[in-house]
Design a protein around this motif. Structure first.
Motif, PDB file in Angstrom:
ATOM      1  N   CYS A  27      41.628  29.685  37.374  1.00 50.77           N
ATOM      2  CA  CYS A  27      42.840  28.998  37.328  1.00 50.77           C
ATOM      3  C   CYS A  27      42.795  27.544  37.714  1.00 50.77           C
ATOM      4  CB  CYS A  27      43.994  29.480  38.235  1.00 50.77           C
ATOM      5  SG  CYS A  27      43.767  29.379  39.785  1.00 50.77           S
ATOM      6  N   ASP A  28      43.631  26.502  37.306  1.00 51.83           N
ATOM      7  CA  ASP A  28      43.793  25.230  37.857  1.00 51.83           C
ATOM      8  C   ASP A  28      44.330  25.260  39.176  1.00 51.83           C
ATOM      9  OD1 ASP A  28      46.626  25.642  37.622  1.00 51.83           O
ATOM     10  OD2 ASP A  28      46.890  24.670  35.613  1.00 51.83           O
ATOM     11  N   ALA A  29      44.572  23.963  39.582  1.00 56.95           N
ATOM     12  CA  ALA A  29      45.042  23.660  40.966  1.00 56.95           C
ATOM     13  C   ALA A  29      46.277  24.144  41.297  1.00 56.95           C
ATOM     14  CB  ALA A  29      44.575  22.310  41.376  1.00 56.95           C
ATOM     15  N   GLY A  30      47.065  24.411  40.094  1.00 52.73           N
ATOM     16  CA  GLY A  30      48.519  24.810  40.621  1.00 52.73           C
ATOM     17  C   GLY A  30      49.075  25.926  40.310  1.00 52.73           C
ATOM     18  N   LEU A  31      48.208  27.049  39.834  1.00 51.75           N
ATOM     19  CA  LEU A  31      48.694  28.148  39.524  1.00 51.75           C
ATOM     20  C   LEU A  31      48.959  28.911  40.933  1.00 51.75           C
ATOM     21  CD1 LEU A  31      49.058  30.361  37.080  1.00 51.75           C
ATOM     22  CD2 LEU A  31      46.824  31.274  37.934  1.00 51.75           C
ATOM     23  N   PRO A  32      50.284  29.545  40.827  1.00 55.00           N
ATOM     24  CA  PRO A  32      50.483  30.298  41.942  1.00 55.00           C
ATOM     25  C   PRO A  32      49.651  31.612  42.121  1.00 55.00           C
ATOM     26  CG  PRO A  32      52.514  30.731  40.652  1.00 55.00           C
ATOM     27  CD  PRO A  32      51.340  29.532  39.864  1.00 55.00           C
ATOM     28  N   ILE A  33      49.158  32.010  43.343  1.00 58.58           N
ATOM     29  CA  ILE A  33      48.134  32.763  43.533  1.00 58.58           C
ATOM     30  C   ILE A  33      48.717  34.019  44.412  1.00 58.58           C
ATOM     31  CG2 ILE A  33      45.789  33.565  44.498  1.00 58.58           C
ATOM     32  CD1 ILE A  33      45.087  30.909  43.992  1.00 58.58           C
ATOM     33  N   PRO A  34      48.833  35.260  43.920  1.00 60.69           N
ATOM     34  CA  PRO A  34      49.608  36.392  44.921  1.00 60.69           C
ATOM     35  C   PRO A  34      49.057  36.419  46.062  1.00 60.69           C
ATOM     36  CG  PRO A  34      49.361  36.975  42.317  1.00 60.69           C
ATOM     37  CD  PRO A  34      48.427  35.728  42.670  1.00 60.69           C
ATOM     38  N   ASP A  35      49.863  36.537  47.140  1.00 59.77           N
ATOM     39  CA  ASP A  35      49.196  36.948  48.621  1.00 59.77           C
ATOM     40  C   ASP A  35      48.290  38.021  48.473  1.00 59.77           C
ATOM     41  OD1 ASP A  35      50.439  34.819  49.411  1.00 59.77           O
ATOM     42  OD2 ASP A  35      52.345  35.932  50.273  1.00 59.77           O
ATOM     43  N   GLU A  36      48.642  39.276  47.737  1.00 62.71           N
ATOM     44  CA  GLU A  36      47.856  40.425  47.777  1.00 62.71           C
ATOM     45  C   GLU A  36      46.422  40.257  46.834  1.00 62.71           C
ATOM     46  OE1 GLU A  36      50.594  40.833  44.435  1.00 62.71           O
ATOM     47  OE2 GLU A  36      50.954  40.067  46.516  1.00 62.71           O
ATOM     48  N   VAL A  37      46.207  39.276  46.260  1.00 58.72           N
ATOM     49  CA  VAL A  37      44.881  39.075  45.670  1.00 58.72           C
ATOM     50  C   VAL A  37      43.961  38.325  46.310  1.00 58.72           C
ATOM     51  CG1 VAL A  37      43.904  38.484  43.487  1.00 58.72           C
ATOM     52  CG2 VAL A  37      46.180  39.465  43.233  1.00 58.72           C
ATOM     53  N   THR A  38      42.677  38.459  46.424  1.00 53.67           N
ATOM     54  CA  THR A  38      41.694  37.748  47.086  1.00 53.67           C
ATOM     55  C   THR A  38      41.621  36.511  46.007  1.00 53.67           C
ATOM     56  OG1 THR A  38      40.368  39.545  47.456  1.00 53.67           O
ATOM     57  CG2 THR A  38      39.191  37.468  47.378  1.00 53.67           C
ATOM     58  N   ASP A 115      47.042  41.770  39.161  1.00 54.21           N
ATOM     59  CA  ASP A 115      45.990  42.735  38.749  1.00 54.21           C
ATOM     60  C   ASP A 115      44.854  42.287  38.858  1.00 54.21           C
ATOM     61  OD1 ASP A 115      48.016  44.801  38.326  1.00 54.21           O
ATOM     62  OD2 ASP A 115      48.342  44.243  36.243  1.00 54.21           O
ATOM     63  N   SER A 116      44.247  41.084  39.113  1.00 56.84           N
ATOM     64  CA  SER A 116      42.975  40.577  39.108  1.00 56.84           C
ATOM     65  C   SER A 116      42.227  40.883  40.399  1.00 56.84           C
ATOM     66  CB  SER A 116      42.940  39.020  38.973  1.00 56.84           C
ATOM     67  OG  SER A 116      43.243  38.406  37.890  1.00 56.84           O
ATOM     68  N   ARG A 117      40.927  41.374  40.291  1.00 59.92           N
ATOM     69  CA  ARG A 117      40.132  41.524  41.673  1.00 59.92           C
ATOM     70  C   ARG A 117      40.073  40.269  42.219  1.00 59.92           C
ATOM     71  NH1 ARG A 117      35.447  44.489  41.374  1.00 59.92           N
ATOM     72  NH2 ARG A 117      35.162  43.837  43.411  1.00 59.92           N
ATOM     73  N   ALA A 118      40.229  39.336  41.761  1.00 61.60           N
ATOM     74  CA  ALA A 118      40.316  37.850  42.595  1.00 61.60           C
ATOM     75  C   ALA A 118      40.793  36.720  41.616  1.00 61.60           C
ATOM     76  CB  ALA A 118      38.713  37.454  43.019  1.00 61.60           C
ATOM     77  N   VAL A 119      41.270  35.626  42.224  1.00 63.35           N
ATOM     78  CA  VAL A 119      41.782  34.500  41.589  1.00 63.35           C
ATOM     79  C   VAL A 119      40.927  33.609  42.294  1.00 63.35           C
ATOM     80  CG1 VAL A 119      43.405  32.870  41.182  1.00 63.35           C
ATOM     81  CG2 VAL A 119      44.116  35.280  41.260  1.00 63.35           C
ATOM     82  N   VAL A 120      40.012  32.678  41.093  1.00 58.99           N
ATOM     83  CA  VAL A 120      39.158  31.763  41.256  1.00 58.99           C
ATOM     84  C   VAL A 120      39.976  30.449  41.246  1.00 58.99           C
ATOM     85  CG1 VAL A 120      37.124  30.543  40.864  1.00 58.99           C
ATOM     86  CG2 VAL A 120      37.188  33.042  40.707  1.00 58.99           C
ATOM     87  N   ARG A 121      40.297  29.624  42.354  1.00 66.46           N
ATOM     88  CA  ARG A 121      41.066  28.431  42.120  1.00 66.46           C
ATOM     89  C   ARG A 121      40.119  27.314  42.011  1.00 66.46           C
ATOM     90  NH1 ARG A 121      43.273  24.787  46.072  1.00 66.46           N
ATOM     91  NH2 ARG A 121      44.907  23.276  45.250  1.00 66.46           N
ATOM     92  N   THR A 122      40.128  26.291  40.777  1.00 66.23           N
ATOM     93  CA  THR A 122      39.429  25.181  40.500  1.00 66.23           C
ATOM     94  C   THR A 122      40.253  23.985  41.153  1.00 66.23           C
ATOM     95  OG1 THR A 122      40.197  24.911  38.640  1.00 66.23           O
ATOM     96  CG2 THR A 122      38.256  26.455  38.573  1.00 66.23           C
ATOM     97  N   GLY A 123      39.646  22.743  40.895  1.00 68.31           N
ATOM     98  CA  GLY A 123      40.374  21.593  41.236  1.00 68.31           C
ATOM     99  C   GLY A 123      40.913  21.123  39.908  1.00 68.31           C
ATOM    100  N   GLU A 124      40.635  21.895  38.869  1.00 67.19           N
ATOM    101  CA  GLU A 124      41.568  21.190  37.717  1.00 67.19           C
ATOM    102  C   GLU A 124      42.995  20.934  37.688  1.00 67.19           C
ATOM    103  OE1 GLU A 124      41.277  19.842  34.037  1.00 67.19           O
ATOM    104  OE2 GLU A 124      39.531  21.266  34.603  1.00 67.19           O
TER     105      GLU A 124
END
Length: 139
Positions: A27-38, A115-124
């Motif tokens: 994801c880009d730098a602004g997507l909210p990331i659920p607390d329960e996901v890595t 449902d993601s195993r993880a969310v990878v946050r970029t600086g985009e």
């Protein structure tokens, strides 16, 4: 399934432990990331690392059979969307396997990240520069 070498330990572990159909969000730098996901936070500053750089590395490391993209990405950020499609096409040609593309609303996309195993946050900082990868198999 892991295809080659990756320097980032968290990403390398994630790829090495993926099973068929597991999902990863990039994801880009602004997507909210659920607390329960890595959360794997790569963001250093605006644009670093970029969404497309991260996508490219992740495609080199893992077999992807499908992606989920927000419909808004197509019209709001068409250049970045087209660049993502080019990366996916190049990966299809390298692997000889097709990648299914599914479009959903941005709201549906945000729910799906749970449902993601993880969310990878970029600086985009490009709006809607987000993708969910669905893991395939290399055989």
């Amino acid at each position: 399934m892991k295809k080659s070498t990756l320097i980032n330990a968290d990403l390398s572990y994630l790829v090495a432990t993926l099973g068929h159909t597991d999902e990863i969000t990039i994801c880009d730098a602004g997507l909210p990331i659920p607390d329960e996901v890595t959360r794997i936070d790569l963001a250093l500053t605006h644009g670093v690392p970029s969404f497309l750089e991260t996508v490219s590395v992740m495609l080199s490391e893992s077999q992807i059979e499908g992606v989920i993209i927000a419909e808004e990405f197509v019209t709001v950020s068409p250049e970045c969307h087209q660049a993502l499609l080019s990366e996916l096409k190049a990966d299809e040609e390298r692997s000889g396997k097709s990648i299914a593309i599914q479009y959903v609303s941005h709201e549906e996309f945000k729910v799906r990240t749970q449902d993601s195993r993880a969310v990878v946050r970029t600086g985009e900082c490009t709006p809607y520069a987000n993708v969910i990868f669905q893991a395939g198999v290399v055989f």
